[in-house]
Write an enzyme that holds these catalytic residues in place. Structure first.
Site, short mmCIF file in Angstrom:
data_model
loop_
_atom_site.label_atom_id
_atom_site.label_comp_id
_atom_site.label_asym_id
_atom_site.label_seq_id
_atom_site.Cartn_x
_atom_site.Cartn_y
_atom_site.Cartn_z
N CYS A 1 -0.49 -1.28 9.00
CA CYS A 1 -1.32 -2.42 9.38
C CYS A 1 -1.35 -2.57 10.90
CB CYS A 1 -0.80 -3.69 8.73
SG CYS A 1 -1.63 -5.20 9.28
N ASP B 1 0.60 1.13 4.74
CA ASP B 1 -0.56 1.18 3.84
C ASP B 1 -0.59 2.58 3.22
OD1 ASP B 1 -1.46 -1.41 4.56
OD2 ASP B 1 -2.48 -0.61 6.32
#
Length: 281
Positions: free
Chosen positions: A189, A196
């Protein structure tokens, strides 16, 4: 570090900050991030975008009250056009959806229309919204990206810093059309640096791309900080720049966080994305 890490648009986000959770409808909770923020450093502008596409969101934690006060649930699917001015910041989207929890709506269509109106206003672009009762989607099989998986190559990797130069000279002489898949896409992120996790499908026609070079390039996202949508556009742009395929589609499906998964695709040819969830979704 991304060149726009300190962009003023990021400082205004609730992401990464302590936040109160509101359970009554509030459209102002939605927050936008200008797509221009990461596109301009790549030389991409609204009048010369080399792709079309969408950001497909799946909403797993959507609930509201009916006119009798009885809670209702549904699974939502959102498709936000890639030519919208803004993308939707995911934590603000979660907070916005939470605000439906104790709000009365006349029916499911009222919920759908509210979502479509608010998301289109925030993104300043076209949005489609579909809501599904649970019995409409129960029993659906786990989907899989079609294509040759790159991940079983016996190669040694000791660098995990983003490096587009892995694609330098990766285009060969043979002309092919192929789909390549990797489940090793991992970025972080932009704000919180939380991981992620995603799978990516790359379908192209043109000079054959060296599979080892492409896998090294994808693995180099491991310490890279960008939003999902931005990573997919970077992959598309880098492959076009270094390998110059005639047609290219990049489609990533990320694991869910906070009841949402984000699945961006970008293409310069006809493409209809699968929307079934993958094994890790």
């Amino acid at each position: 570090m991304s060149s726009y890490q300190n962009h003023k648009a990021l400082a205004e986000l609730t992401l990464g900050k302590p936040t109160a959770y509101c359970d009554h409808y509030d459209a102002t909770l939605l927050q936008a991030v200008p797509r221009s923020m990461n596109r301009e450093p790549l030389g991409l502008y609204p009048d010369n975008l080399p792709f079309h596409g969408a950001d497909i969101w799946t909403l797993y934690e959507l609930s509201w009250l009916n006119s009798n006060g009885l809670p209702q649930v549904a699974v939502g699917e959102i498709s936000l056009n890639a030519d919208s001015i803004n993308l939707i910041e995911s934590k603000s989207f979660k907070l916005y959806l939470n605000s439906f929890n104790q709000t009365i709506f006349a029916d499911k269509e009222s919920v759908r229309m509210t979502l479509q109106r608010d998301l289109a206003a925030c993104a300043q672009g076209n949005v489609s919204v579909a809501l599904y009762d649970l019995d409409e989607i129960t029993g659906q099989p786990i989907s899989n990206f079609n294509g040759e998986c790159l991940d079983k190559q016996d190669i040694r990797i000791d660098s995990y810093e983003f490096n587009a130069d892995y694609l330098q000279g990766a285009a060969g002489k043979d002309h092919v059309e192929e789909s390549l898949v990797s489940h090793l896409l991992k970025s972080n992120c932009l704000i919180t640096h939380q991981p992620d996790w995603g799978s990516v499908q790359i379908h192209y026609r043109g000079p054959q791309i060296d599979h080892e070079a492409l896998l090294r390039y994808l693995v180099s996202f491991r310490h890279h900080n960008e939003f999902h949508e931005q990573c997919v556009e970077r992959i598309f742009n880098d492959i076009m720049r270094f390998c110059q395929p005639e047609t290219l589609t990049v489609y990533a499906r990320y694991t869910r966080r906070g009841g949402l998964d984000i699945n961006p695709w970008r293409s310069n040819t006809d493409f209809v994305p699968l929307t079934g969830r993958l094994a890790r979704q």
